[in-house]
Design a protein around this motif. Structure first.
Motif, PDB file in Angstrom:
ATOM      1  N   ARG A 383       0.845  -1.255  -0.016  1.00 25.88           N
ATOM      2  CA  ARG A 383      -0.001   0.007   0.122  1.00 25.88           C
ATOM      3  C   ARG A 383       0.740   1.297  -0.123  1.00 25.88           C
ATOM      4  O   ARG A 383       0.809   1.864   0.823  1.00 25.88           O
ATOM      5  N   PRO A 384       1.648   1.498  -1.152  1.00 26.67           N
ATOM      6  CA  PRO A 384       2.445   2.669  -1.039  1.00 26.67           C
ATOM      7  C   PRO A 384       1.867   4.047  -0.975  1.00 26.67           C
ATOM      8  O   PRO A 384       2.337   4.738  -0.255  1.00 26.67           O
ATOM      9  N   LEU A 385       0.866   4.118  -1.631  1.00 31.91           N
ATOM     10  CA  LEU A 385       0.062   5.420  -1.377  1.00 31.91           C
ATOM     11  C   LEU A 385      -0.243   5.907  -0.231  1.00 31.91           C
ATOM     12  O   LEU A 385      -0.060   6.801   0.426  1.00 31.91           O
ATOM     13  N   HIS A 386      -0.978   4.713   0.498  1.00 29.42           N
ATOM     14  CA  HIS A 386      -1.338   4.927   1.777  1.00 29.42           C
ATOM     15  C   HIS A 386      -0.142   5.051   2.695  1.00 29.42           C
ATOM     16  O   HIS A 386      -0.273   6.069   3.672  1.00 29.42           O
ATOM     17  N   SER A 387       0.856   4.604   2.376  1.00 23.67           N
ATOM     18  CA  SER A 387       1.999   4.866   3.450  1.00 23.67           C
ATOM     19  C   SER A 387       2.630   6.338   3.171  1.00 23.67           C
ATOM     20  O   SER A 387       3.008   6.918   4.078  1.00 23.67           O
TER      21      SER A 387
END
Length: 423
Positions: A383-387
């Motif tokens: 979940r790169p965007l969430h991170s």
């Protein structure tokens, strides 16, 4: 007890069936309403006078022969009676102001709405258009800038940039991209730049550097250039793009600008089992493994006063970064840079994780690798965007004193196919 007045006695002898105040039913011997307490002996108030606007029209004036003799003139001002409803049309569009017809005046119709503006509409009043300077043409409210908050997610990389809570504009910029190497291996890249606020046009500098760096990096990789060489070339292309901005501002005679546009830059690219990092300035890159029992690492060394003091053995890291001169940079992209020395390093981790590239607007609130690992979610790789959003929240919750930009790149590259076009 004194005798009741005649009117009260009459009311008492024949009480109304309903309370005149609340219309609640009454008993024969009630003197007060049981619901609202109204005094039933109180006289009924006289009806309100009819407003002047609702009064019947005055009788037409008497013929001249029947008029009484006019008295002497006085200074009193008498307002002419209102004009009948159809009079405006009969008078050719003339209207009355204090009983006087003003030629050419137009009666405004409250039902008419202003014409809808072309293009963006003000976020404050919702009525006016937005001029070229970013202000409402109706109420003058400054509109949010497009760069105040930006997000982008591609397959294998995500980035977020925000103005923060104290700056009047966002002087950071980022560029993310995906490409394919000649052998079909996917390449995923992120370039993050931080405009130097004390320089001229720092927002333009960071935008130019991030765009030029991305385009150069991808073009080199697609030609088969080794990642480290491609990274050095990308940083030099970013430097040339920022230097060109200063040339645009040179006055006649070619005198160089004394406060040229400037920015810092950090970039990372994942190519198969290796990732490569390059930087100039104090923007940073971190390695955060999925297995949090393994140590996280800071991958870059700042081009800053504090870093030089530490490397020279003159101060401890804690002492250097506590000094007010700590963030004075010694390397940057710009026409007035003392020297341009791109730093490049390649890494081959044994397990999966994420690379975090960011400006000091974030790492000021999570400076060590351990703090950055604690701040980022455990599922960052999937979940790169969430991170990236979570890390932005850490900076804003910490005070948001600077612009904040962060990109998260999963490693190995989280892509579903080997060949895809550059973005």
């Amino acid at each position: 007890m004194p005798p009741l007045p005649e009117s009260a006695r009459a009311a008492q002898s024949a009480p109304p069936a309903l309370c005149p105040n609340c219309a609640d039913p009454l008993d024969a011997d009630d003197r007060f309403c049981g619901s609202c307490g109204h005094d039933l002996a109180a006289p009924v108030p006289a009806p309100a006078p009819v407003p002047a606007a609702q009064a019947p029209p005055a009788a037409p004036p008497a013929p001249a022969a029947e008029r009484p003799e006019e008295g002497p003139a006085t200074d009193a001002f008498v307002l002419a009676p209102p004009k009948p409803a159809g009079a405006a049309q009969e008078a050719g569009g003339e209207t009355l102001a204090l009983g006087v017809a003003l030629p050419g005046a137009r009666l405004s119709d409250p039902r008419e709405e202003p014409p809808a503006p072309e293009g963006p509409v003000c976020v404050a009043c919702g009525l006016g258009g937005v001029d070229d300077d970013g202000y409402c043409e109706h109420c003058g409210h400054a509109q949010p800038r497009q760069r105040d908050h930006q997000e982008q997610e591609l397959e294998g990389v995500a980035a977020v940039s925000d103005r923060g809570l104290r700056h009047h504009r966002n002087e950071d910029a980022f560029a993310v991209a995906t490409a394919s190497l000649p052998d079909g291996t996917p390449a995923v890249a992120a370039v993050v730049c931080d405009g130097v606020s004390t320089a001229y046009r720092p927002d333009d500098a960071s935008a130019a550097a991030s765009t030029a760096g991305r385009e150069s990096l991808l073009a080199s990789l697609e030609r088969g250039t080794p990642a480290e060489d491609a990274m050095r070339a990308a940083l030099m292309s970013a430097f040339e793009a920022v230097t060109a901005l200063a040339a645009e501002e040179e006055p006649p005679g070619g005198v160089p600008h004394h406060n040229a546009p400037a920015c810092t830059c950090v970039s990372a690219v994942v190519t198969g089992p290796v990732f490569t990092v390059g930087w100039i300035g104090d923007s940073r890159a971190y390695w955060i493994p999925d297995d949090r029992t393994l140590p996280a690492s800071r991958l870059t060394e700042d081009d800053s006063w504090a870093a030089r003091m530490v490397s020279a053995g003159l101060m401890s890291e804690a002492e250097a970064y506590a000094d007010e001169r700590a963030h004075a940079i010694t390397g940057w992209l710009g026409a007035d840079a003392i020297e341009v020395d791109p730093h490049v390093a390649a890494f081959q981790p044994e397990g999966p994780g994420v690379i975090v590239v960011c400006t000091d607007g974030l790492w000021n609130y999570a400076e060590s690798a351990a703090e950055m690992a604690e701040a980022i979610p455990a599922d960052a790789r999937v979940r790169p965007l969430h991170s990236a959003r979570t890390l932005l929240g850490v900076a804003l919750d910490g005070g948001g004193h600077d612009n904040v930009t962060v990109a998260v790149l999963p490693f190995p590259a989280a892509v579903s196919r080997a060949g895809f076009p550059s973005a």
